[in-house]
Scaffold this motif. Structure first.
Motif, PDB file in Angstrom:
ATOM      1  N   GLN A   1      -3.135   4.398   7.336  1.00  0.00           N
ATOM      2  CA  GLN A   1      -5.023   4.608   6.760  1.00  0.00           C
ATOM      3  C   GLN A   1      -5.233   2.828   7.128  1.00  0.00           C
ATOM      4  OE1 GLN A   1      -2.639   6.470   5.238  1.00  0.00           O
ATOM      5  NE2 GLN A   1      -3.486   8.255   5.123  1.00  0.00           N
ATOM      6  N   GLU A   2      -4.321   2.072   6.202  1.00  0.00           N
ATOM      7  CA  GLU A   2      -4.662   0.916   6.001  1.00  0.00           C
ATOM      8  C   GLU A   2      -4.345  -0.153   7.666  1.00  0.00           C
ATOM      9  OE1 GLU A   2      -6.183  -1.374   3.853  1.00  0.00           O
ATOM     10  OE2 GLU A   2      -6.059   0.767   2.350  1.00  0.00           O
TER      11      GLU A   2
ATOM     12  N   THR B   1       0.798  -1.259  -0.232  1.00  0.00           N
ATOM     13  CA  THR B   1      -0.199  -0.161  -0.035  1.00  0.00           C
ATOM     14  C   THR B   1       0.839   1.496  -0.537  1.00  0.00           C
ATOM     15  OG1 THR B   1      -2.217   1.792   1.331  1.00  0.00           O
ATOM     16  CG2 THR B   1      -0.135   0.288   2.221  1.00  0.00           C
ATOM     17  N   GLU B   2       0.746   2.296  -0.975  1.00  0.00           N
ATOM     18  CA  GLU B   2       1.418   3.519  -0.349  1.00  0.00           C
ATOM     19  C   GLU B   2      -0.038   4.268   0.940  1.00  0.00           C
ATOM     20  OE1 GLU B   2       0.891   5.378  -3.786  1.00  0.00           O
ATOM     21  OE2 GLU B   2       1.590   3.818  -5.771  1.00  0.00           O
ATOM     22  N   HIS B   3      -0.716   3.111   1.221  1.00  0.00           N
ATOM     23  CA  HIS B   3      -1.308   4.896   2.385  1.00  0.00           C
ATOM     24  C   HIS B   3      -1.762   3.576   3.805  1.00  0.00           C
ATOM     25  CE1 HIS B   3      -3.483   6.975  -0.300  1.00  0.00           C
ATOM     26  NE2 HIS B   3      -3.154   5.575  -0.897  1.00  0.00           N
ATOM     27  N   TYR B   4       0.050   3.580   4.244  1.00  0.00           N
ATOM     28  CA  TYR B   4       0.130   2.665   5.847  1.00  0.00           C
ATOM     29  C   TYR B   4      -0.280   2.476   6.851  1.00  0.00           C
ATOM     30  CZ  TYR B   4       3.052  -0.806   8.296  1.00  0.00           C
ATOM     31  OH  TYR B   4       3.366  -1.272   9.111  1.00  0.00           O
TER      32      TYR B   4
ATOM     33  N   THR C   1       5.258  -1.500   2.867  1.00  0.00           N
ATOM     34  CA  THR C   1       4.931  -0.144   2.384  1.00  0.00           C
ATOM     35  C   THR C   1       6.715   0.656   1.588  1.00  0.00           C
ATOM     36  OG1 THR C   1       4.797   3.000   1.789  1.00  0.00           O
ATOM     37  CG2 THR C   1       5.423   2.493   4.308  1.00  0.00           C
TER      38      THR C   1
END
Length: 122
Positions: free
Chosen positions: A83-84, A78-81, A121
């Protein structure tokens, strides 16, 4: 046929579990895939929504519980570590370990049936 060539492809990833419908629901929410129609107490499936979404996932009820660490697990990128991390925890994943190196972070989680998977990420 050439010994180095293969006509094989991955049809599905099968996960043995106690509650196929619940685990398919969890993974469907994690991956943004609907549970395929026809789920039963014995089997449930998540179809691949497109080639980039990975293989079909098949959940099969087995009588025994998980007793050792899984030898195969998913690595989710993910690029949204951050948030994930939050989203996966809300869905029921349990964070087990986080590792940070320059330019790389990953967290190992357990799904609701204690199957391990990683969020990365880079």
């Amino acid at each position: 046929m050439n010994a180095t060539a293969s006509a094989l492809s991955v049809a599905s990833l099968t996960i043995d579990c106690a509650d196929p419908a619940a685990l398919a629901d969890f993974w469907g929410k994690v991956l943004g895939r609907p549970v395929s129609p026809g789920a039963t107490a014995e089997n449930a499936t998540l179809d691949a929504t497109d080639p980039a979404s990975g293989p079909k996932m098949f959940f099969s009820k087995v009588p025994e519980t998980k007793t050792v660490k899984n030898r195969l697990h998913l690595d989710l990128l993910t690029e949204h570590y951050d948030q994930e991390i939050e989203r996966l925890t809300v869905l029921g994943a349990k964070p087990l370990n986080e590792i940070k190196f320059p330019g790389v972070r990953w967290t190992t989680f357990a799904d609701p049936e204690s199957n391990e998977f990683d969020l990365l990420t880079m």
